[in-house]
Design a protein around this motif. Structure first.
Motif, PDB file in Angstrom:
ATOM      1  N   MET A   1       0.720  -0.820  -0.039  1.00  0.00           N
ATOM      2  CA  MET A   1       0.242  -0.113   0.067  1.00  0.00           C
ATOM      3  C   MET A   1       0.880   0.474  -0.315  1.00  0.00           C
ATOM      4  O   MET A   1       2.301   1.059   0.776  1.00  0.00           O
ATOM      5  N   ARG A   2       0.529   2.365  -0.629  1.00  0.00           N
ATOM      6  CA  ARG A   2       1.161   3.513  -0.442  1.00  0.00           C
ATOM      7  C   ARG A   2       1.048   4.578   0.324  1.00  0.00           C
ATOM      8  O   ARG A   2      -0.454   3.966   1.135  1.00  0.00           O
ATOM      9  N   ALA A   3       1.437   5.203   0.261  1.00  0.00           N
ATOM     10  CA  ALA A   3       1.187   5.919   1.914  1.00  0.00           C
ATOM     11  C   ALA A   3       0.438   6.894   1.766  1.00  0.00           C
ATOM     12  O   ALA A   3       1.229   8.177   1.083  1.00  0.00           O
ATOM     13  N   ARG A   4      -0.544   6.736   2.442  1.00  0.00           N
ATOM     14  CA  ARG A   4      -1.689   7.951   1.581  1.00  0.00           C
ATOM     15  C   ARG A   4      -2.633   8.050   2.803  1.00  0.00           C
ATOM     16  O   ARG A   4      -2.628   7.531   4.100  1.00  0.00           O
ATOM     17  N   SER A   5      -2.674   9.745   2.937  1.00  0.00           N
ATOM     18  CA  SER A   5      -3.645  10.843   3.794  1.00  0.00           C
ATOM     19  C   SER A   5      -4.456  10.959   3.448  1.00  0.00           C
ATOM     20  O   SER A   5      -4.613  10.864   2.320  1.00  0.00           O
ATOM     21  N   PHE A   6      -5.679  10.639   4.263  1.00  0.00           N
ATOM     22  CA  PHE A   6      -7.426  10.990   4.019  1.00  0.00           C
ATOM     23  C   PHE A   6      -7.755  12.186   4.853  1.00  0.00           C
ATOM     24  O   PHE A   6      -7.577  11.433   6.473  1.00  0.00           O
ATOM     25  N   ILE A   7      -8.570  13.177   4.605  1.00  0.00           N
ATOM     26  CA  ILE A   7      -8.983  13.429   5.211  1.00  0.00           C
ATOM     27  C   ILE A   7     -10.155  13.844   5.162  1.00  0.00           C
ATOM     28  O   ILE A   7     -10.773  13.939   4.190  1.00  0.00           O
ATOM     29  N   ILE A   8     -11.444  13.600   6.843  1.00  0.00           N
ATOM     30  CA  ILE A   8     -12.393  13.077   6.579  1.00  0.00           C
ATOM     31  C   ILE A   8     -13.283  14.563   6.742  1.00  0.00           C
ATOM     32  O   ILE A   8     -12.448  14.812   8.023  1.00  0.00           O
ATOM     33  N   SER A   9     -14.232  15.740   6.267  1.00  0.00           N
ATOM     34  CA  SER A   9     -14.710  17.113   7.147  1.00  0.00           C
ATOM     35  C   SER A   9     -16.013  16.954   6.964  1.00  0.00           C
ATOM     36  O   SER A   9     -16.411  16.321   5.834  1.00  0.00           O
ATOM     37  N   GLY A  10     -16.588  17.676   7.404  1.00  0.00           N
ATOM     38  CA  GLY A  10     -17.815  18.257   7.018  1.00  0.00           C
ATOM     39  C   GLY A  10     -18.299  18.520   8.607  1.00  0.00           C
ATOM     40  O   GLY A  10     -17.993  18.940   9.514  1.00  0.00           O
ATOM     41  N   VAL A  92      -7.405  11.149   8.982  1.00  0.00           N
ATOM     42  CA  VAL A  92      -8.099  12.512  10.080  1.00  0.00           C
ATOM     43  C   VAL A  92      -9.294  12.884  10.051  1.00  0.00           C
ATOM     44  O   VAL A  92     -10.104  13.241   8.327  1.00  0.00           O
ATOM     45  N   THR A  93      -9.717  13.042  10.871  1.00  0.00           N
ATOM     46  CA  THR A  93     -11.410  13.883  10.719  1.00  0.00           C
ATOM     47  C   THR A  93     -10.671  15.028  11.234  1.00  0.00           C
ATOM     48  O   THR A  93     -10.458  14.996  12.538  1.00  0.00           O
ATOM     49  N   SER A  94     -11.171  16.230  10.244  1.00  0.00           N
ATOM     50  CA  SER A  94     -11.335  17.020  10.682  1.00  0.00           C
ATOM     51  C   SER A  94     -12.155  18.759  10.152  1.00  0.00           C
ATOM     52  O   SER A  94     -12.095  18.234   8.960  1.00  0.00           O
ATOM     53  N   TYR A  95     -12.625  19.262  10.887  1.00  0.00           N
ATOM     54  CA  TYR A  95     -13.246  20.396  10.273  1.00  0.00           C
ATOM     55  C   TYR A  95     -11.991  21.390  10.128  1.00  0.00           C
ATOM     56  O   TYR A  95     -13.054  21.729   8.506  1.00  0.00           O
ATOM     57  N   THR A  96     -11.439  21.542   9.879  1.00  0.00           N
ATOM     58  CA  THR A  96     -10.253  22.585   9.224  1.00  0.00           C
ATOM     59  C   THR A  96      -8.889  22.362   8.418  1.00  0.00           C
ATOM     60  O   THR A  96      -8.530  23.265   7.680  1.00  0.00           O
ATOM     61  N   LEU A  97      -8.839  21.134   8.302  1.00  0.00           N
ATOM     62  CA  LEU A  97      -7.086  20.874   7.670  1.00  0.00           C
ATOM     63  C   LEU A  97      -7.468  20.828   5.726  1.00  0.00           C
ATOM     64  O   LEU A  97      -6.366  21.090   5.402  1.00  0.00           O
ATOM     65  N   PRO A  98      -8.671  20.733   5.504  1.00  0.00           N
ATOM     66  CA  PRO A  98      -8.957  20.555   4.332  1.00  0.00           C
ATOM     67  C   PRO A  98      -8.243  21.920   3.770  1.00  0.00           C
ATOM     68  O   PRO A  98      -7.890  22.256   2.159  1.00  0.00           O
ATOM     69  N   TRP A  99      -8.250  22.776   4.642  1.00  0.00           N
ATOM     70  CA  TRP A  99      -8.201  24.209   3.765  1.00  0.00           C
ATOM     71  C   TRP A  99      -6.750  24.895   4.514  1.00  0.00           C
ATOM     72  O   TRP A  99      -6.004  26.019   4.644  1.00  0.00           O
ATOM     73  N   LEU A 100      -5.731  24.037   5.132  1.00  0.00           N
ATOM     74  CA  LEU A 100      -5.232  25.063   5.508  1.00  0.00           C
ATOM     75  C   LEU A 100      -3.717  23.852   5.505  1.00  0.00           C
ATOM     76  O   LEU A 100      -2.760  24.017   5.304  1.00  0.00           O
ATOM     77  N   THR A 101      -4.061  22.881   4.526  1.00  0.00           N
ATOM     78  CA  THR A 101      -2.830  22.002   3.801  1.00  0.00           C
ATOM     79  C   THR A 101      -2.857  20.989   2.458  1.00  0.00           C
ATOM     80  O   THR A 101      -4.743  20.854   2.172  1.00  0.00           O
ATOM     81  N   ASP A 102      -1.424  21.251   2.304  1.00  0.00           N
ATOM     82  CA  ASP A 102      -2.015  20.152   0.672  1.00  0.00           C
ATOM     83  C   ASP A 102      -1.843  19.155   0.483  1.00  0.00           C
ATOM     84  O   ASP A 102      -2.040  18.093  -0.386  1.00  0.00           O
ATOM     85  N   LEU A 103      -2.213  18.146   2.181  1.00  0.00           N
ATOM     86  CA  LEU A 103      -1.491  17.055   2.094  1.00  0.00           C
ATOM     87  C   LEU A 103      -2.974  16.310   2.515  1.00  0.00           C
ATOM     88  O   LEU A 103      -3.801  16.913   2.991  1.00  0.00           O
ATOM     89  N   ASP A 157     -16.914  27.243   0.718  1.00  0.00           N
ATOM     90  CA  ASP A 157     -15.305  26.259  -0.241  1.00  0.00           C
ATOM     91  C   ASP A 157     -15.436  25.563  -0.171  1.00  0.00           C
ATOM     92  O   ASP A 157     -14.652  24.533   0.146  1.00  0.00           O
ATOM     93  N   LEU A 158     -15.701  24.843  -0.881  1.00  0.00           N
ATOM     94  CA  LEU A 158     -15.743  23.042  -1.178  1.00  0.00           C
ATOM     95  C   LEU A 158     -14.575  22.761  -2.590  1.00  0.00           C
ATOM     96  O   LEU A 158     -14.378  21.705  -2.736  1.00  0.00           O
ATOM     97  N   SER A 159     -14.101  23.790  -2.888  1.00  0.00           N
ATOM     98  CA  SER A 159     -12.741  23.567  -4.347  1.00  0.00           C
ATOM     99  C   SER A 159     -11.831  23.113  -3.771  1.00  0.00           C
ATOM    100  O   SER A 159     -10.989  22.207  -4.647  1.00  0.00           O
ATOM    101  N   VAL A 160     -11.884  22.921  -2.407  1.00  0.00           N
ATOM    102  CA  VAL A 160     -10.243  22.017  -1.979  1.00  0.00           C
ATOM    103  C   VAL A 160     -10.289  20.818  -1.486  1.00  0.00           C
ATOM    104  O   VAL A 160      -9.501  19.977  -1.476  1.00  0.00           O
ATOM    105  N   PHE A 161     -11.878  20.093  -2.025  1.00  0.00           N
ATOM    106  CA  PHE A 161     -12.308  18.606  -1.707  1.00  0.00           C
ATOM    107  C   PHE A 161     -11.820  18.074  -2.802  1.00  0.00           C
ATOM    108  O   PHE A 161     -12.102  18.772  -4.313  1.00  0.00           O
ATOM    109  N   ASP A 162     -11.177  16.941  -2.555  1.00  0.00           N
ATOM    110  CA  ASP A 162     -11.686  15.717  -3.953  1.00  0.00           C
ATOM    111  C   ASP A 162     -12.679  15.219  -4.089  1.00  0.00           C
ATOM    112  O   ASP A 162     -12.692  14.723  -5.699  1.00  0.00           O
ATOM    113  N   LEU A 163     -13.404  14.984  -3.439  1.00  0.00           N
ATOM    114  CA  LEU A 163     -14.555  14.211  -3.388  1.00  0.00           C
ATOM    115  C   LEU A 163     -15.469  14.941  -2.055  1.00  0.00           C
ATOM    116  O   LEU A 163     -15.207  15.081  -1.364  1.00  0.00           O
TER     117      LEU A 163
END
Length: 187
Positions: A1-10, A92-103, A157-163
């Protein structure tokens, strides 16, 4: 498995933790909840956070008021979560990370106040009217807090999300199935 990270927000009570746990189990990823990291901050400050409903107890509300006056609490949590994302193989679940990082691969879950209140009734065993009031209050407080701390317009602004997934008419299993199908292409 590749080293991937996922952020779930909402927004609150949309199913972030439920989906994160399912994705973690399915793909062998570590799961870190932003709310749990914030509870660790609360515990270091002398609070006794226990259970998902703790935020809505008198003690939890006192801590949230203290937190609103001190942006360092959130910045500390977000820094820790970004470090976890860098390690990879995490959800990771987070309210803010999607807007704070490109990771990370970023997933937004959304549903109406009413739908989220019904989920809270089931999860926390409280009356619908109380759950609806809590959801609306937490939404407003989160929006104000993240605007103040980071200048984020939470949920706009949901433009930072992949899904972006509207979970309004999907049951828990269907939401998990959709997100698992999406995540599968990255692991």
């Amino acid at each position: 498995m590749r080293a991937r990270s996922f952020i779930i927000s909402g927004p609150p009570a949309v199913g972030k933790s439920t989906v994160a746990e399912a994705i973690g189990r399915r793909f062998g990823l570590k799961v870190y909840a932003g709310g749990e990291a914030l509870k660790e901050v609360a515990a270091r400050r002398g609070y006794t956070p226990k259970g998902v409903e703790w935020w809505d107890t008198p003690e939890g509300l006192r801590f949230l008021a203290e937190r609103a006056a001190n942006p360092e609490y959130d910045k500390e949590v977000d820094s820790r979560l970004i470090e976890m994302l860098k390690q990879g193989n995490v959800v990771v679940t987070s309210y803010t990370l999607p807007w704070l990082t490109d990771l990370g691969i970023k997933i937004w879950l959304n549903a109406s106040f009413e739908s989220r209140a019904r989920r809270m009734v089931e999860r926390d065993k409280i009356r619908y009217e109380e759950a609806l009031s809590i959801v609306k209050k937490r939404d407003e407080e989160n929006k104000e807090l993240y605007q103040k701390i980071y200048g984020i317009e939470f949920g706009k602004d949901l433009s930072v999300f992949d899904l972006v997934l509207n979970t309004e008419y999907l049951n828990k299993d269907a939401v998990i199935e959709v997100v698992e199908a999406f995540v599968k292409q990255f692991v």
